[in-house]
Design an enzyme around this catalytic site. Sequence first.
Site, short mmCIF file in Angstrom:
data_model
loop_
_atom_site.label_atom_id
_atom_site.label_comp_id
_atom_site.label_asym_id
_atom_site.label_seq_id
_atom_site.Cartn_x
_atom_site.Cartn_y
_atom_site.Cartn_z
N HIS A 1 0.81 -1.23 0.00
CA HIS A 1 0.00 0.00 0.00
C HIS A 1 0.84 1.27 0.00
O HIS A 1 0.39 2.31 -0.47
CB HIS A 1 -0.96 0.01 1.20
CG HIS A 1 -0.32 0.37 2.50
ND1 HIS A 1 0.49 -0.50 3.22
CD2 HIS A 1 -0.36 1.51 3.23
CE1 HIS A 1 0.90 0.09 4.33
NE2 HIS A 1 0.42 1.31 4.36
N ASP A 2 2.06 1.21 0.51
CA ASP A 2 2.88 2.44 0.65
C ASP A 2 4.03 2.52 -0.36
O ASP A 2 4.99 3.26 -0.12
CB ASP A 2 3.43 2.54 2.07
CG ASP A 2 2.61 3.46 2.96
OD1 ASP A 2 1.70 4.14 2.44
OD2 ASP A 2 2.86 3.47 4.18
N LYS B 1 5.42 5.93 -1.17
CA LYS B 1 6.19 6.72 -0.20
C LYS B 1 7.67 6.73 -0.50
O LYS B 1 8.41 7.55 0.05
CB LYS B 1 5.94 6.20 1.21
CG LYS B 1 4.69 6.80 1.83
CD LYS B 1 4.66 6.62 3.33
CE LYS B 1 3.42 7.33 3.88
NZ LYS B 1 3.17 6.94 5.29
N HIS C 1 1.59 10.09 -2.69
CA HIS C 1 2.13 8.73 -2.56
C HIS C 1 1.11 7.64 -2.87
O HIS C 1 1.46 6.63 -3.49
CB HIS C 1 2.77 8.53 -1.18
CG HIS C 1 1.81 8.18 -0.09
ND1 HIS C 1 1.16 9.14 0.65
CD2 HIS C 1 1.38 6.98 0.39
CE1 HIS C 1 0.39 8.55 1.54
NE2 HIS C 1 0.50 7.24 1.42
N HIS D 1 -6.25 3.68 0.62
CA HIS D 1 -6.14 3.63 2.07
C HIS D 1 -6.17 5.00 2.73
O HIS D 1 -6.12 5.10 3.97
CB HIS D 1 -4.88 2.86 2.51
CG HIS D 1 -3.59 3.54 2.20
ND1 HIS D 1 -3.00 3.52 0.96
CD2 HIS D 1 -2.76 4.27 2.99
CE1 HIS D 1 -1.86 4.19 1.00
NE2 HIS D 1 -1.69 4.66 2.22
N HIS D 2 -6.26 6.09 1.94
CA HIS D 2 -6.46 7.42 2.51
C HIS D 2 -7.79 8.02 2.07
O HIS D 2 -8.03 9.22 2.25
CB HIS D 2 -5.31 8.36 2.12
CG HIS D 2 -4.07 8.13 2.92
ND1 HIS D 2 -3.99 8.37 4.27
CD2 HIS D 2 -2.85 7.64 2.57
CE1 HIS D 2 -2.78 8.06 4.71
NE2 HIS D 2 -2.07 7.61 3.70
N ASP E 1 -3.74 0.62 8.64
CA ASP E 1 -2.66 1.59 8.44
C ASP E 1 -2.61 2.59 9.58
O ASP E 1 -1.54 2.88 10.14
CB ASP E 1 -2.87 2.29 7.09
CG ASP E 1 -1.81 3.34 6.80
OD1 ASP E 1 -0.61 3.02 6.91
OD2 ASP E 1 -2.18 4.48 6.46
#
Length: 407
Positions: free
Chosen positions: A268-269, A272, A297, A321-322, A350
Amino acid sequence: MQMNIQHMVLTISNAVDLVGVTDVFHGRRVGMMAVECAKVLGWPLPTQRLLFDAGLLHDCGVSSTREHHKIIHELEWQDAHLHCEKGDSLLRDFAPLAHLAPIVRYHHTRWEDMAALQVDPTVARHANLIHLVDRVDALATPYYRDESLLLHVAEIRDTISRHRGPLFAPDLVDAFLAASTPEAFWLQMDPAYIPQYTQDMERFRESHASTLGELKQFAALIARIVDEKSHFTAEHSQGVARLARFLGLQAGLNGDHLDKLEIAALMHDIGKLQVPDELLESTGPYSPAERAVMKKHSFATYQILRRIGGFEELALWAAEHHESLNGNGYPFHLQARDIPLESRIIKVADIFQALAQRRPYRAPMPATEILAVLHKMQADNEVDANVVSTVARHLDECLQVALGAVV
């Protein structure tokens, strides 16, 4: 899910190249130059493809923008071997890509030191060629953006020639000088032409479907690269994946569905990697400009994962996820009806895992305080009430799972 070895190589390369922030083709250029030199040397097509893959992955041990800055601005530097060792460790434990690990391990080793280290002669030559063209790209990097590269070709070639013998094998230097004589060698490094070169290299390669077990190993490899970004985020992606799987199990997911949720959470990241180190490690509130950088990101994660055949759904789970149920999340501003359960679970996982870890600006939060934060977000219609209720019912277990304790 039809992810073959080439998809894996390209996905890792896409992820690692994000560390360059504004220069996202370093790995591809290294692979391309290695292939052009291999052609001059008369090396067969399988070797050319091996070197292309090695070029794409040679910096897979680099997650830090500070370290990337050294890579593209210094010919040699102390501790260059560290990212080589990290890359070797990542690849050697993953069978589909383990054959590339020795090349990555020695791609900053001086030619004069190879014999003393008893490196396999073939590996030594392949690694040294990657070293050579990697340094060529470092020398060329300042000139890509202003399109002045052709004006500096002579000095780049001269610099490489001066390091014939101790740093680079003489015949590899000769091959580079021959390959780089035509302007075409340098012009093909233009971002407009790189995708076509990549496509040409992938043509006619054998393909095979990956098992979910293989894909989970691959996703864990990606997670290790991402989590190396900062010691504050160590094992974050892996913790989120463990907790997402646990919450998914409580929600009634099972079998392949649960595995796919875990894979999406592990990755998921990815985006970043493009965030500068100093921003991730900031101890103060973000400025509007810094927050805008951070908001990029999750969309970068989406763009990388959506290119993989069969990953279209997982790409959305990871990238959302945000998103918030009230429509004020990012990057898509989805409404609640458009946010699937899997994305809602990864969002809560998260938040929980991040709050349970130490950050530059705060100590780890106790589980009760984390739950209070989630309840506040639930009241603001940002997170799913059912997922938060699951956390509340299994609070101690969630903390243990998020931090890697055995449950």
